[in-house]
Design a protein around this motif. Structure first.
Motif, PDB file in Angstrom:
ATOM      1  N   SER A 174       0.826  -1.206   0.000  1.00 25.87           N
ATOM      2  CA  SER A 174       0.000   0.000   0.000  1.00 25.87           C
ATOM      3  C   SER A 174       0.864   1.262   0.000  1.00 25.87           C
ATOM      4  O   SER A 174       1.881   1.343   0.700  1.00 25.87           O
ATOM      5  CB  SER A 174      -0.912  -0.009   1.231  1.00 25.87           C
ATOM      6  OG  SER A 174      -1.687   1.165   1.284  1.00 25.87           O
ATOM      7  N   VAL A 175       0.450   2.244  -0.789  1.00 22.29           N
ATOM      8  CA  VAL A 175       1.127   3.542  -0.858  1.00 22.29           C
ATOM      9  C   VAL A 175       0.180   4.589  -0.285  1.00 22.29           C
ATOM     10  O   VAL A 175      -0.898   4.835  -0.840  1.00 22.29           O
ATOM     11  CB  VAL A 175       1.514   3.913  -2.295  1.00 22.29           C
ATOM     12  CG1 VAL A 175       2.208   5.273  -2.336  1.00 22.29           C
ATOM     13  CG2 VAL A 175       2.406   2.829  -2.908  1.00 22.29           C
ATOM     14  N   SER A 176       0.561   5.202   0.814  1.00 25.15           N
ATOM     15  CA  SER A 176      -0.296   6.193   1.457  1.00 25.15           C
ATOM     16  C   SER A 176      -0.288   7.492   0.660  1.00 25.15           C
ATOM     17  O   SER A 176       0.645   7.763  -0.106  1.00 25.15           O
ATOM     18  CB  SER A 176       0.189   6.468   2.882  1.00 25.15           C
ATOM     19  OG  SER A 176       1.425   7.172   2.839  1.00 25.15           O
ATOM     20  N   PRO A 177      -1.323   8.336   0.820  1.00 26.11           N
ATOM     21  CA  PRO A 177      -1.330   9.639   0.133  1.00 26.11           C
ATOM     22  C   PRO A 177      -0.094  10.474   0.444  1.00 26.11           C
ATOM     23  O   PRO A 177       0.419  11.177  -0.429  1.00 26.11           O
ATOM     24  CB  PRO A 177      -2.610  10.292   0.673  1.00 26.11           C
ATOM     25  CG  PRO A 177      -3.511   9.153   1.009  1.00 26.11           C
ATOM     26  CD  PRO A 177      -2.587   8.080   1.539  1.00 26.11           C
ATOM     27  N   ALA A 178       0.401  10.387   1.686  1.00 24.13           N
ATOM     28  CA  ALA A 178       1.575  11.166   2.061  1.00 24.13           C
ATOM     29  C   ALA A 178       2.831  10.698   1.328  1.00 24.13           C
ATOM     30  O   ALA A 178       3.737  11.496   1.042  1.00 24.13           O
ATOM     31  CB  ALA A 178       1.797  11.080   3.568  1.00 24.13           C
ATOM     32  N   ASP A 179       2.886   9.402   1.021  1.00 26.99           N
ATOM     33  CA  ASP A 179       4.068   8.844   0.356  1.00 26.99           C
ATOM     34  C   ASP A 179       3.990   8.921  -1.168  1.00 26.99           C
ATOM     35  O   ASP A 179       4.992   8.718  -1.854  1.00 26.99           O
ATOM     36  CB  ASP A 179       4.269   7.381   0.756  1.00 26.99           C
ATOM     37  CG  ASP A 179       4.657   7.222   2.214  1.00 26.99           C
ATOM     38  OD1 ASP A 179       5.230   8.181   2.767  1.00 26.99           O
ATOM     39  OD2 ASP A 179       4.373   6.158   2.795  1.00 26.99           O
ATOM     40  N   THR A 180       2.796   9.190  -1.693  1.00 27.87           N
ATOM     41  CA  THR A 180       2.599   9.146  -3.141  1.00 27.87           C
ATOM     42  C   THR A 180       3.525  10.086  -3.918  1.00 27.87           C
ATOM     43  O   THR A 180       4.129   9.668  -4.916  1.00 27.87           O
ATOM     44  CB  THR A 180       1.127   9.427  -3.488  1.00 27.87           C
ATOM     45  OG1 THR A 180       0.320   8.378  -2.943  1.00 27.87           O
ATOM     46  CG2 THR A 180       0.918   9.494  -4.991  1.00 27.87           C
ATOM     47  N   PRO A 181       3.687  11.366  -3.514  1.00 28.11           N
ATOM     48  CA  PRO A 181       4.571  12.246  -4.295  1.00 28.11           C
ATOM     49  C   PRO A 181       5.993  11.720  -4.433  1.00 28.11           C
ATOM     50  O   PRO A 181       6.580  11.777  -5.517  1.00 28.11           O
ATOM     51  CB  PRO A 181       4.527  13.556  -3.500  1.00 28.11           C
ATOM     52  CG  PRO A 181       3.210  13.536  -2.801  1.00 28.11           C
ATOM     53  CD  PRO A 181       2.998  12.101  -2.431  1.00 28.11           C
ATOM     54  N   LYS A 182       6.554  11.184  -3.346  1.00 30.53           N
ATOM     55  CA  LYS A 182       7.931  10.671  -3.422  1.00 30.53           C
ATOM     56  C   LYS A 182       7.996   9.438  -4.310  1.00 30.53           C
ATOM     57  O   LYS A 182       8.943   9.271  -5.101  1.00 30.53           O
ATOM     58  CB  LYS A 182       8.455  10.327  -2.032  1.00 30.53           C
ATOM     59  CG  LYS A 182       9.921   9.857  -2.068  1.00 30.53           C
ATOM     60  CD  LYS A 182      10.454   9.529  -0.704  1.00 30.53           C
ATOM     61  CE  LYS A 182      11.951   9.200  -0.750  1.00 30.53           C
ATOM     62  NZ  LYS A 182      12.278   8.159  -1.744  1.00 30.53           N
TER      63      LYS A 182
ATOM     64  N   VAL B  87       1.163   7.036 -12.643  1.00 29.00           N
ATOM     65  CA  VAL B  87       0.046   7.225 -11.720  1.00 29.00           C
ATOM     66  C   VAL B  87       0.016   6.010 -10.806  1.00 29.00           C
ATOM     67  O   VAL B  87       0.151   4.874 -11.272  1.00 29.00           O
ATOM     68  CB  VAL B  87      -1.306   7.355 -12.458  1.00 29.00           C
ATOM     69  CG1 VAL B  87      -2.467   7.387 -11.461  1.00 29.00           C
ATOM     70  CG2 VAL B  87      -1.332   8.606 -13.333  1.00 29.00           C
ATOM     71  N   VAL B  88      -0.141   6.234  -9.493  1.00 27.53           N
ATOM     72  CA  VAL B  88      -0.206   5.139  -8.529  1.00 27.53           C
ATOM     73  C   VAL B  88      -1.641   5.015  -8.013  1.00 27.53           C
ATOM     74  O   VAL B  88      -2.197   5.973  -7.476  1.00 27.53           O
ATOM     75  CB  VAL B  88       0.743   5.373  -7.334  1.00 27.53           C
ATOM     76  CG1 VAL B  88       0.613   4.243  -6.322  1.00 27.53           C
ATOM     77  CG2 VAL B  88       2.179   5.495  -7.816  1.00 27.53           C
ATOM     78  N   LEU B  89      -2.234   3.836  -8.188  1.00 20.07           N
ATOM     79  CA  LEU B  89      -3.565   3.554  -7.657  1.00 20.07           C
ATOM     80  C   LEU B  89      -3.412   2.541  -6.531  1.00 20.07           C
ATOM     81  O   LEU B  89      -3.054   1.387  -6.765  1.00 20.07           O
ATOM     82  CB  LEU B  89      -4.468   2.988  -8.757  1.00 20.07           C
ATOM     83  CG  LEU B  89      -5.866   2.537  -8.322  1.00 20.07           C
ATOM     84  CD1 LEU B  89      -6.666   3.700  -7.762  1.00 20.07           C
ATOM     85  CD2 LEU B  89      -6.611   1.880  -9.487  1.00 20.07           C
ATOM     86  N   SER B  90      -3.667   2.979  -5.300  1.00 20.52           N
ATOM     87  CA  SER B  90      -3.482   2.110  -4.137  1.00 20.52           C
ATOM     88  C   SER B  90      -4.742   2.127  -3.288  1.00 20.52           C
ATOM     89  O   SER B  90      -5.133   3.159  -2.744  1.00 20.52           O
ATOM     90  CB  SER B  90      -2.274   2.577  -3.317  1.00 20.52           C
ATOM     91  OG  SER B  90      -1.992   1.666  -2.270  1.00 20.52           O
ATOM     92  N   THR B  91      -5.407   0.964  -3.176  1.00 18.24           N
ATOM     93  CA  THR B  91      -6.604   0.805  -2.351  1.00 18.24           C
ATOM     94  C   THR B  91      -6.397  -0.409  -1.464  1.00 18.24           C
ATOM     95  O   THR B  91      -5.344  -1.055  -1.509  1.00 18.24           O
ATOM     96  CB  THR B  91      -7.859   0.608  -3.226  1.00 18.24           C
ATOM     97  OG1 THR B  91      -7.833  -0.717  -3.803  1.00 18.24           O
ATOM     98  CG2 THR B  91      -7.918   1.641  -4.353  1.00 18.24           C
ATOM     99  N   CYS B  92      -7.411  -0.754  -0.690  1.00 15.73           N
ATOM    100  CA  CYS B  92      -7.259  -1.913   0.200  1.00 15.73           C
ATOM    101  C   CYS B  92      -7.170  -3.216  -0.590  1.00 15.73           C
ATOM    102  O   CYS B  92      -6.694  -4.223  -0.069  1.00 15.73           O
ATOM    103  CB  CYS B  92      -8.410  -1.975   1.199  1.00 15.73           C
ATOM    104  SG  CYS B  92     -10.046  -2.098   0.448  1.00 15.73           S
ATOM    105  N   ASN B  93      -7.620  -3.201  -1.850  1.00 14.90           N
ATOM    106  CA  ASN B  93      -7.643  -4.433  -2.643  1.00 14.90           C
ATOM    107  C   ASN B  93      -6.653  -4.436  -3.801  1.00 14.90           C
ATOM    108  O   ASN B  93      -6.603  -5.415  -4.552  1.00 14.90           O
ATOM    109  CB  ASN B  93      -9.049  -4.691  -3.203  1.00 14.90           C
ATOM    110  CG  ASN B  93     -10.001  -5.158  -2.141  1.00 14.90           C
ATOM    111  OD1 ASN B  93      -9.599  -5.859  -1.214  1.00 14.90           O
ATOM    112  ND2 ASN B  93     -11.253  -4.766  -2.233  1.00 14.90           N
ATOM    113  N   ARG B  94      -5.882  -3.358  -3.995  1.00 18.44           N
ATOM    114  CA  ARG B  94      -4.942  -3.335  -5.121  1.00 18.44           C
ATOM    115  C   ARG B  94      -3.909  -2.233  -4.946  1.00 18.44           C
ATOM    116  O   ARG B  94      -4.178  -1.203  -4.309  1.00 18.44           O
ATOM    117  CB  ARG B  94      -5.685  -3.141  -6.436  1.00 18.44           C
ATOM    118  CG  ARG B  94      -6.253  -1.748  -6.639  1.00 18.44           C
ATOM    119  CD  ARG B  94      -7.010  -1.619  -7.965  1.00 18.44           C
ATOM    120  NE  ARG B  94      -8.189  -2.452  -7.969  1.00 18.44           N
ATOM    121  CZ  ARG B  94      -8.373  -3.500  -8.769  1.00 18.44           C
ATOM    122  NH1 ARG B  94      -7.443  -3.811  -9.657  1.00 18.44           N
ATOM    123  NH2 ARG B  94      -9.464  -4.224  -8.705  1.00 18.44           N
TER     124      ARG B  94
END
Length: 455
Positions: free
Chosen positions: A22-30, A45-52
């Motif tokens: 999982s990639v958190s919103p805070a970590d997404t820019p880096k 583009v990073v798509l990170s949810t509980c299922n993917r």
């Protein structure tokens, strides 16, 4: 350059690995910065949810792009790439487009048709724009995907598919428990109203507290369940479901005892292996006094051991059972309608992409021809000063028509050939033959990248 998707989801990886990836919103820019700084990745583009967790990218080369993205995922998960590779999937160009369009419509969700993913894709795209990860290629792709997702949810009843699947499963469970007298064959169109709620007074054990589990709790409560018990690997999620729908939380270690007390067990985890096996079920049957027990397995892969069917008094309803029950019903119709919509939209997107890919060359060729014609006509005008305006218009028209006719066939043909294997080479040949500039003319520069919002 090409489009690429590399990721893992509830079908390919256990919940524990999905949480690590999982990639958190805070970590997404880096993460986006590191990825686009890699040798072969231009946009991401990073798509990170509980299922993917999925990385969408425009890459210079296929193999280089896969390597760069896989290395990034390996670092995020803290797992050697050799061990992670078995859980990854890769989609390239047309398949990448089709995958994203299916995802945004809810066709690839654990709960088919769920609309939450539309907002999650929109958020991922917005985050990439804000971080500078998304350029013309991915902006065009994601704007098209969001439009397709809105079409799917507005033009069909796909939103109701997941809820209907859970509702049908609970009705089939009620039949097995003896509450309903016969199997409901068309519960999605005009359901019969039983004399009492299907699960009136029943005790329901819910294993898993994700989107499917929450919906199952809500549906079970509306069906009359008097007691809902929730077991989940992450206690916080179980607490949220308990607060939303009423119920109490237990530990997964308490499952044998809770199975002994339950009338219906609904499981919807993302575990890679079985959550409830035959031995655990047999232990739970010991103190039931012969009461029937029904398992409703909504997970992929299965949570419940199919062997529980061999135990006396136990019924198992799984995804395959529900597919048979739903065959020919509105859910199946809506899913097929959305699949058809996706196929048509993918074909249209790829056609536009092929045309866009050669458009700079065609425009540059036309601009080059206009420049040459203009210069030659200017010289000709000085040599023929005695022509009147009408005669001069005829000369200009004749010269321009000749040039247009000469350019018509190659420009049309290069657009047709763009979709063939190695199609880019034809546009490259035109650039070389006519010594065209490499920069993109302003008239075909990147389109407006404003975010597609809810309509």
């Amino acid at each position: 350059m090409s489009l690429l998707v590399v990721g893992l989801n509830h079908r390919t990886a256990p919940t524990s690995l999905l949480e690590q990836a999982s990639v958190s919103p805070a970590d997404t820019p880096k993460v986006l910065h590191d990825l686009t700084a890699a040798a072969h990745v231009n946009e991401a583009v990073v798509l990170s949810t509980c299922n993917r967790t999925e990385f969408y990218a425009e890459v210079e080369t296929f193999h280089g792009g896969v390597a760069d993205i896989s290395d990034q995922l390996s670092r995020i998960c803290g797992i050697d790439l050799a061990d992670l590779a078995a859980h990854l999937y890769v989609h390239h160009d047309a398949r990448a487009v089709g995958h994203l369009f299916s995802v945004v419509c809810g066709l690839d969700s654990m709960l088919v048709g769920e609309s939450q993913i539309l907002g999650q894709v929109r958020g991922a795209y917005r985050a990439a724009q804000e971080a500078g990860g998304s350029g013309a290629a991915l902006s065009g792709l994601f704007q098209a995907a969001l439009r397709v997702g809105k079409r799917a949810h507005s033009e069909t009843s796909i939103d109701a598919a997941g809820a209907s699947i859970v509702a049908v499963g609970i009705q089939l469970a009620a039949v097995s428990l003896g509450v309903l007298a016969e199997t409901p064959v068309a519960p999605l169109t005009e359901p019969a109203q039983p004399a009492q709620p299907p699960l009136a007074g029943a005790r329901v054990l819910l294993i898993g507290a994700g989107a499917v589990g929450s919906l199952a709790a809500q549906t079970a409560r509306r069906a009359g369940a008097s007691d809902i018990v929730i077991a989940n690997r992450t206690a916080a999620r179980a607490d949220r479901v308990a607060q939303l729908h009423g119920g109490r939380v237990v530990s997964l270690s308490d499952l044998p005892h809770e199975i002994m007390l339950a009338d219906l067990v609904i499981s919807s985890t993302g575990a890679a292996g079985l959550v409830v096996d035959q031995e655990m079920t047999a232990a739970g049957l010991a103190g039931r006094g012969g009461r029937p027990l029904v398992f409703l397995d909504l997970a992929l892969p299965h949570d419940i051991d199919p062997g529980v069917r061999e135990l006396a008094g136990v019924s198992l309803i799984d995804i395959e059972t529900l597919r048979v029950a739903l065959d020919g019903a509105q859910v199946a119709h809506d899913v097929e309608a959305v699949r058809g919509l996706v196929a048509a939209e993918v074909a249209g997107f790829l056609d536009r992409r092929r045309a866009d890919r050669v458009a700079p060359t065609v425009v540059a060729l036309r601009a080059h021809a206009d420049s040459v014609v203009g210069a030659e006509l200017a010289r000709l005008r000085t040599r023929l000063p005695d022509l009147d305006s009408r005669e001069w218009e005829q000369v200009q028209g004749a010269v321009r028509r000749v040039v247009d006719k000469l350019l018509h066939a190659p420009t049309v043909r290069v657009q047709q050939l763009a979709g063939a294997p190695g199609g880019d080479s034809y546009a490259e040949a035109l650039r070389e033959l006519f010594d065209l500039p490499r920069e993109v003319p302003a008239v075909v520069s990147a389109p407006d990248l404003d975010l597609v919002e809810h309509s």
